[in-house]
Design a protein around this motif. Structure first.
Motif, PDB file in Angstrom:
ATOM      1  N   ILE A   1       0.821  -1.209   0.000  1.00 25.02           N
ATOM      2  CA  ILE A   1       0.000   0.000   0.000  1.00 25.02           C
ATOM      3  C   ILE A   1       0.859   1.265   0.000  1.00 25.02           C
ATOM      4  CG2 ILE A   1      -0.253   0.066   2.514  1.00 25.02           C
ATOM      5  CD1 ILE A   1      -3.165   0.939   2.044  1.00 25.02           C
ATOM      6  N   LEU A   2       2.011   1.229   0.678  1.00 20.09           N
ATOM      7  CA  LEU A   2       2.903   2.393   0.661  1.00 20.09           C
ATOM      8  C   LEU A   2       3.505   2.576  -0.725  1.00 20.09           C
ATOM      9  CD1 LEU A   2       4.742   2.064   4.097  1.00 20.09           C
ATOM     10  CD2 LEU A   2       2.664   3.332   3.532  1.00 20.09           C
ATOM     11  N   GLY A   3       3.791   1.457  -1.400  1.00 18.57           N
ATOM     12  CA  GLY A   3       4.287   1.545  -2.768  1.00 18.57           C
ATOM     13  C   GLY A   3       3.244   2.115  -3.709  1.00 18.57           C
ATOM     14  N   ILE A   4       1.967   1.746  -3.490  1.00 17.31           N
ATOM     15  CA  ILE A   4       0.886   2.294  -4.309  1.00 17.31           C
ATOM     16  C   ILE A   4       0.771   3.799  -4.094  1.00 17.31           C
ATOM     17  CG2 ILE A   4      -1.622   2.308  -4.616  1.00 17.31           C
ATOM     18  CD1 ILE A   4      -1.595  -0.692  -4.010  1.00 17.31           C
ATOM     19  N   ILE A   5       0.896   4.234  -2.832  1.00 16.40           N
ATOM     20  CA  ILE A   5       0.838   5.666  -2.533  1.00 16.40           C
ATOM     21  C   ILE A   5       2.001   6.396  -3.196  1.00 16.40           C
ATOM     22  CG2 ILE A   5       1.019   7.386  -0.702  1.00 16.40           C
ATOM     23  CD1 ILE A   5      -0.444   5.382   1.124  1.00 16.40           C
ATOM     24  N   ASP A   6       3.216   5.858  -3.032  1.00 14.09           N
ATOM     25  CA  ASP A   6       4.390   6.505  -3.626  1.00 14.09           C
ATOM     26  C   ASP A   6       4.283   6.539  -5.143  1.00 14.09           C
ATOM     27  OD1 ASP A   6       5.457   6.912  -1.138  1.00 14.09           O
ATOM     28  OD2 ASP A   6       6.752   5.137  -1.185  1.00 14.09           O
ATOM     29  N   ASP A   7       3.841   5.425  -5.721  1.00 13.16           N
ATOM     30  CA  ASP A   7       3.737   5.341  -7.175  1.00 13.16           C
ATOM     31  C   ASP A   7       2.704   6.330  -7.705  1.00 13.16           C
ATOM     32  OD1 ASP A   7       4.576   4.124  -9.579  1.00 13.16           O
ATOM     33  OD2 ASP A   7       2.746   2.939  -9.645  1.00 13.16           O
ATOM     34  N   SER A   8       1.591   6.453  -6.988  1.00 16.85           N
ATOM     35  CA  SER A   8       0.501   7.289  -7.479  1.00 16.85           C
ATOM     36  C   SER A   8       0.755   8.774  -7.272  1.00 16.85           C
ATOM     37  CB  SER A   8      -0.808   6.904  -6.784  1.00 16.85           C
ATOM     38  OG  SER A   8      -0.694   7.078  -5.392  1.00 16.85           O
TER      39      SER A   8
ATOM     40  N   THR B   1     -11.359   3.417 -10.421  1.00 15.88           N
ATOM     41  CA  THR B   1     -11.282   3.879  -9.037  1.00 15.88           C
ATOM     42  C   THR B   1     -11.410   2.668  -8.124  1.00 15.88           C
ATOM     43  OG1 THR B   1     -12.270   6.020  -9.561  1.00 15.88           O
ATOM     44  CG2 THR B   1     -12.313   5.337  -7.264  1.00 15.88           C
ATOM     45  N   PHE B   2     -10.477   2.523  -7.194  1.00 15.53           N
ATOM     46  CA  PHE B   2     -10.505   1.377  -6.288  1.00 15.53           C
ATOM     47  C   PHE B   2      -9.946   1.777  -4.934  1.00 15.53           C
ATOM     48  CE2 PHE B   2      -6.201   1.377  -7.733  1.00 15.53           C
ATOM     49  CZ  PHE B   2      -5.442   0.777  -6.738  1.00 15.53           C
ATOM     50  N   ARG B   3     -10.276   0.981  -3.936  1.00 13.04           N
ATOM     51  CA  ARG B   3      -9.741   1.158  -2.591  1.00 13.04           C
ATOM     52  C   ARG B   3      -8.986  -0.100  -2.199  1.00 13.04           C
ATOM     53  NH1 ARG B   3     -10.584  -0.021   2.845  1.00 13.04           N
ATOM     54  NH2 ARG B   3     -10.266   1.731   4.286  1.00 13.04           N
ATOM     55  N   VAL B   4      -7.811   0.070  -1.618  1.00 12.74           N
ATOM     56  CA  VAL B   4      -7.069  -1.061  -1.070  1.00 12.74           C
ATOM     57  C   VAL B   4      -6.843  -0.784   0.409  1.00 12.74           C
ATOM     58  CG1 VAL B   4      -4.874  -0.034  -1.836  1.00 12.74           C
ATOM     59  CG2 VAL B   4      -4.965  -2.452  -1.194  1.00 12.74           C
ATOM     60  N   SER B   5      -7.235  -1.722   1.255  1.00 17.09           N
ATOM     61  CA  SER B   5      -7.089  -1.560   2.697  1.00 17.09           C
ATOM     62  C   SER B   5      -5.794  -2.207   3.159  1.00 17.09           C
ATOM     63  CB  SER B   5      -8.281  -2.191   3.431  1.00 17.09           C
ATOM     64  OG  SER B   5      -8.316  -3.585   3.205  1.00 17.09           O
TER      65      SER B   5
ATOM     66  N   ASP C   1      -2.871  -8.242 -11.354  1.00 16.23           N
ATOM     67  CA  ASP C   1      -1.491  -8.555 -11.731  1.00 16.23           C
ATOM     68  C   ASP C   1      -0.620  -7.303 -11.680  1.00 16.23           C
ATOM     69  OD1 ASP C   1      -2.008 -11.227 -12.101  1.00 16.23           O
ATOM     70  OD2 ASP C   1      -2.298 -11.071 -14.270  1.00 16.23           O
ATOM     71  N   MET C   2      -1.186  -6.165 -12.106  1.00 17.32           N
ATOM     72  CA  MET C   2      -0.448  -4.913 -12.067  1.00 17.32           C
ATOM     73  C   MET C   2      -0.139  -4.505 -10.624  1.00 17.32           C
ATOM     74  SD  MET C   2      -0.926  -1.433 -11.395  1.00 17.32           S
ATOM     75  CE  MET C   2      -2.703  -1.257 -11.519  1.00 17.32           C
ATOM     76  N   LEU C   3      -1.118  -4.676  -9.718  1.00 15.39           N
ATOM     77  CA  LEU C   3      -0.899  -4.314  -8.319  1.00 15.39           C
ATOM     78  C   LEU C   3       0.155  -5.203  -7.667  1.00 15.39           C
ATOM     79  CD1 LEU C   3      -4.526  -3.613  -7.003  1.00 15.39           C
ATOM     80  CD2 LEU C   3      -2.787  -1.967  -7.709  1.00 15.39           C
ATOM     81  N   TYR C   4       0.185  -6.470  -8.051  1.00 15.02           N
ATOM     82  CA  TYR C   4       1.202  -7.375  -7.510  1.00 15.02           C
ATOM     83  C   TYR C   4       2.609  -6.909  -7.881  1.00 15.02           C
ATOM     84  CZ  TYR C   4      -1.126 -11.420  -5.362  1.00 15.02           C
ATOM     85  OH  TYR C   4      -1.799 -12.261  -4.502  1.00 15.02           O
ATOM     86  N   ALA C   5       2.730  -6.243  -9.026  1.00 12.37           N
ATOM     87  CA  ALA C   5       4.049  -5.828  -9.515  1.00 12.37           C
ATOM     88  C   ALA C   5       4.570  -4.572  -8.821  1.00 12.37           C
ATOM     89  CB  ALA C   5       3.990  -5.594 -11.023  1.00 12.37           C
TER      90      ALA C   5
END
Length: 219
Positions: free
Chosen positions: A127-134, A189-193, A214-218
Protein backbone atom coordinates in the motif's frame (compact mmCIF):
# COMPACT_ATOMS: atom_id res chain seq x y z
CA UNK A 1 -19.02 -1.70 -6.60
CA UNK A 2 -17.52 -5.11 -5.85
CA UNK A 3 -14.99 -6.60 -3.45
CA UNK A 4 -12.00 -8.83 -4.21
CA UNK A 5 -9.57 -10.69 -1.95
CA UNK A 6 -6.33 -12.30 -3.11
CA UNK A 7 -4.51 -15.20 -1.48
CA UNK A 8 -0.97 -16.48 -1.93
CA UNK A 9 -0.85 -20.26 -2.38
CA UNK A 10 1.77 -22.54 -0.83
CA UNK A 11 1.45 -26.12 -2.13
CA UNK A 12 1.70 -28.78 0.58
CA UNK A 13 2.26 -31.52 -1.96
CA UNK A 14 3.47 -30.14 -5.29
CA UNK A 15 2.95 -33.49 -7.02
CA UNK A 16 -0.79 -33.51 -6.37
CA UNK A 17 -1.63 -29.79 -6.49
CA UNK A 18 -2.74 -30.18 -10.11
CA UNK A 19 -5.69 -32.35 -9.09
CA UNK A 20 -7.90 -29.30 -8.59
CA UNK A 21 -8.06 -28.71 -12.35
CA UNK A 22 -10.49 -31.60 -12.81
CA UNK A 23 -13.81 -30.73 -14.40
CA UNK A 24 -15.79 -31.07 -11.17
CA UNK A 25 -15.56 -32.16 -7.54
CA UNK A 26 -18.31 -33.22 -5.16
CA UNK A 27 -17.93 -33.49 -1.39
CA UNK A 28 -20.56 -34.45 1.16
CA UNK A 29 -20.66 -34.38 4.93
CA UNK A 30 -23.38 -35.02 7.50
CA UNK A 31 -24.20 -32.48 10.19
CA UNK A 32 -26.87 -32.42 12.88
CA UNK A 33 -29.30 -29.59 12.15
CA UNK A 34 -32.50 -29.10 14.16
CA UNK A 35 -32.26 -32.66 15.52
CA UNK A 36 -31.98 -34.06 12.00
CA UNK A 37 -28.95 -35.44 10.15
CA UNK A 38 -28.60 -33.21 7.10
CA UNK A 39 -26.39 -34.17 4.15
CA UNK A 40 -24.45 -31.05 3.20
CA UNK A 41 -23.12 -30.96 -0.36
CA UNK A 42 -20.29 -28.96 -1.88
CA UNK A 43 -19.71 -28.83 -5.64
CA UNK A 44 -16.67 -27.27 -7.28
CA UNK A 45 -17.03 -26.75 -11.02
CA UNK A 46 -14.03 -26.00 -13.24
CA UNK A 47 -14.87 -23.53 -16.00
CA UNK A 48 -12.90 -21.55 -18.57
CA UNK A 49 -9.28 -20.41 -18.33
CA UNK A 50 -8.50 -16.72 -18.80
CA UNK A 51 -6.03 -15.57 -21.49
CA UNK A 52 -3.45 -14.95 -18.74
CA UNK A 53 -3.78 -18.44 -17.25
CA UNK A 54 -6.32 -18.08 -14.42
CA UNK A 55 -8.64 -21.09 -14.05
CA UNK A 56 -12.20 -20.19 -13.05
CA UNK A 57 -14.02 -22.24 -10.42
CA UNK A 58 -17.61 -21.94 -9.24
CA UNK A 59 -18.29 -23.21 -5.73
CA UNK A 60 -21.83 -24.22 -4.75
CA UNK A 61 -22.03 -25.26 -1.10
CA UNK A 62 -24.63 -25.93 1.59
CA UNK A 63 -24.14 -23.73 4.65
CA UNK A 64 -25.75 -24.02 8.07
CA UNK A 65 -26.93 -20.64 9.35
CA UNK A 66 -28.14 -19.88 12.87
CA UNK A 67 -31.63 -18.46 12.35
CA UNK A 68 -34.64 -18.57 14.66
CA UNK A 69 -37.83 -19.21 12.69
CA UNK A 70 -41.12 -21.14 12.69
CA UNK A 71 -41.92 -23.73 10.03
CA UNK A 72 -45.26 -25.58 9.95
CA UNK A 73 -45.95 -24.60 13.55
CA UNK A 74 -42.54 -25.70 14.86
CA UNK A 75 -39.64 -23.47 15.86
CA UNK A 76 -36.21 -24.08 14.36
CA UNK A 77 -32.84 -22.57 15.28
CA UNK A 78 -30.90 -23.26 12.09
CA UNK A 79 -31.47 -23.27 8.34
CA UNK A 80 -29.45 -24.60 5.41
CA UNK A 81 -28.77 -22.11 2.64
CA UNK A 82 -26.84 -22.54 -0.58
CA UNK A 83 -23.81 -20.32 -1.11
CA UNK A 84 -22.37 -19.51 -4.54
CA UNK A 85 -18.80 -18.21 -4.95
CA UNK A 86 -16.45 -17.38 -7.83
CA UNK A 87 -12.76 -18.24 -7.54
CA UNK A 88 -9.85 -17.81 -9.95
CA UNK A 89 -6.68 -19.84 -9.43
CA UNK A 90 -3.35 -19.35 -11.23
CA UNK A 91 -1.16 -22.45 -10.72
CA UNK A 92 2.08 -20.90 -12.00
CA UNK A 93 1.79 -17.65 -10.04
CA UNK A 94 0.41 -19.55 -7.03
CA UNK A 95 -2.35 -17.02 -6.67
CA UNK A 96 -6.02 -17.42 -5.77
CA UNK A 97 -8.50 -14.58 -6.34
CA UNK A 98 -11.94 -14.56 -4.70
CA UNK A 99 -14.50 -12.29 -6.36
CA UNK A 100 -16.75 -11.80 -3.34
CA UNK A 101 -17.06 -9.99 -0.03
CA UNK A 102 -14.25 -10.38 2.48
CA UNK A 103 -16.17 -12.73 4.80
CA UNK A 104 -17.36 -14.85 1.87
CA UNK A 105 -13.82 -14.91 0.45
CA UNK A 106 -12.57 -16.68 3.58
CA UNK A 107 -15.46 -19.17 3.34
CA UNK A 108 -14.72 -19.95 -0.30
CA UNK A 109 -10.96 -20.18 0.03
CA UNK A 110 -11.37 -22.23 3.20
CA UNK A 111 -13.09 -24.88 1.09
CA UNK A 112 -10.07 -25.00 -1.22
CA UNK A 113 -7.62 -25.12 1.67
CA UNK A 114 -9.52 -27.93 3.43
CA UNK A 115 -10.03 -30.04 0.32
CA UNK A 116 -6.77 -29.62 -1.61
CA UNK A 117 -3.05 -29.81 -0.68
CA UNK A 118 -2.43 -26.10 -0.21
CA UNK A 119 -2.03 -23.41 2.41
CA UNK A 120 -3.45 -19.95 1.79
CA UNK A 121 -2.41 -16.57 3.15
CA UNK A 122 -4.26 -13.38 2.32
CA UNK A 123 -2.06 -11.14 0.22
CA UNK A 124 -1.35 -7.68 1.56
CA UNK A 125 -0.57 -5.33 -1.27
CA UNK A 126 2.28 -2.85 -1.01
CA UNK A 127 0.00 0.00 0.00
CA UNK A 128 2.90 2.39 0.66
CA UNK A 129 4.29 1.54 -2.77
CA UNK A 130 0.89 2.29 -4.31
CA UNK A 131 0.84 5.67 -2.53
CA UNK A 132 4.39 6.51 -3.63
CA UNK A 133 3.74 5.34 -7.18
CA UNK A 134 0.50 7.29 -7.48
CA UNK A 135 1.88 10.55 -6.07
CA UNK A 136 5.23 10.45 -7.83
CA UNK A 137 5.86 8.37 -10.94
CA UNK A 138 2.34 8.57 -12.34
CA UNK A 139 1.18 11.84 -10.81
CA UNK A 140 -0.10 13.07 -14.16
CA UNK A 141 -2.67 10.28 -14.29
CA UNK A 142 -3.30 9.44 -10.65
CA UNK A 143 -5.61 10.82 -8.00
CA UNK A 144 -5.00 9.44 -4.51
CA UNK A 145 -6.90 9.70 -1.23
CA UNK A 146 -5.46 8.28 2.00
CA UNK A 147 -7.76 7.20 4.84
CA UNK A 148 -6.90 6.98 8.55
CA UNK A 149 -8.42 5.33 11.62
CA UNK A 150 -9.46 8.75 12.93
CA UNK A 151 -11.52 9.48 9.82
CA UNK A 152 -9.07 12.10 8.54
CA UNK A 153 -8.23 11.85 4.84
CA UNK A 154 -5.43 13.28 2.71
CA UNK A 155 -5.92 13.93 -0.97
CA UNK A 156 -3.73 15.31 -3.74
CA UNK A 157 -0.24 14.99 -5.18
CA UNK A 158 2.93 14.90 -3.11
CA UNK A 159 1.06 14.05 0.10
CA UNK A 160 3.57 11.33 0.91
CA UNK A 161 6.19 14.05 1.44
CA UNK A 162 4.23 15.90 4.12
CA UNK A 163 4.95 15.80 7.84
CA UNK A 164 1.37 14.78 8.58
CA UNK A 165 1.81 11.72 6.36
CA UNK A 166 5.01 10.78 8.21
CA UNK A 167 3.28 11.19 11.58
CA UNK A 168 0.34 9.09 10.38
CA UNK A 169 2.61 6.21 9.37
CA UNK A 170 4.63 6.29 12.59
CA UNK A 171 1.45 6.13 14.69
CA UNK A 172 -0.10 3.29 12.66
CA UNK A 173 -3.16 5.28 11.61
CA UNK A 174 -3.23 4.27 7.95
CA UNK A 175 -6.31 2.16 7.07
CA UNK A 176 -6.53 2.35 3.30
CA UNK A 177 -6.02 4.32 0.13
CA UNK A 178 -8.41 5.19 -2.70
CA UNK A 179 -6.79 5.62 -6.10
CA UNK A 180 -8.19 6.71 -9.47
CA UNK A 181 -6.20 6.35 -12.65
CA UNK A 182 -6.26 5.14 -16.24
CA UNK A 183 -5.76 1.44 -16.90
CA UNK A 184 -6.12 0.29 -20.47
CA UNK A 185 -9.09 2.09 -21.96
CA UNK A 186 -10.82 2.67 -18.60
CA UNK A 187 -10.52 5.04 -15.69
CA UNK A 188 -10.49 2.82 -12.60
CA UNK A 189 -11.28 3.88 -9.04
CA UNK A 190 -10.50 1.38 -6.29
CA UNK A 191 -9.74 1.16 -2.59
CA UNK A 192 -7.07 -1.06 -1.07
CA UNK A 193 -7.09 -1.56 2.70
CA UNK A 194 -4.15 -2.44 4.90
CA UNK A 195 -5.49 -6.00 5.25
CA UNK A 196 -5.32 -6.44 1.46
CA UNK A 197 -9.03 -6.25 0.58
CA UNK A 198 -9.76 -4.51 -2.73
CA UNK A 199 -12.97 -2.60 -3.38
CA UNK A 200 -13.64 -1.53 -6.96
CA UNK A 201 -15.94 1.41 -7.66
CA UNK A 202 -15.55 1.01 -11.43
CA UNK A 203 -17.29 -1.74 -13.37
CA UNK A 204 -14.70 -4.16 -14.74
CA UNK A 205 -15.04 -7.51 -16.42
CA UNK A 206 -13.56 -10.44 -14.51
CA UNK A 207 -10.61 -10.64 -16.91
CA UNK A 208 -9.99 -6.88 -16.61
CA UNK A 209 -10.03 -7.27 -12.84
CA UNK A 210 -7.45 -10.07 -13.00
CA UNK A 211 -5.18 -7.98 -15.23
CA UNK A 212 -5.51 -5.08 -12.79
CA UNK A 213 -4.58 -7.34 -9.86
CA UNK A 214 -1.49 -8.56 -11.73
CA UNK A 215 -0.45 -4.91 -12.07
CA UNK A 216 -0.90 -4.31 -8.32
CA UNK A 217 1.20 -7.38 -7.51
CA UNK A 218 4.05 -5.83 -9.52
CA UNK A 219 4.13 -2.64 -7.39
Amino acid sequence: MFSVSCFDVTPINQEHIGEIVREAHHFQETQRVNNFDENLDTYIYANETSPTGYQNYRIVTDEVIDYRARVKGEFIDQVVKQGLYEIYYHPDRRRLVALCRKDDAFKATGIFENRFPMQLEKHRFNILGIIDDSTDVRSARFDVKIETVTGVSLKGSGINNTQYYANMLSSGQLTGVIVTYDHGDKTVTFRVSVDGTLLFYTNLSEYECLDFIDMLYAI
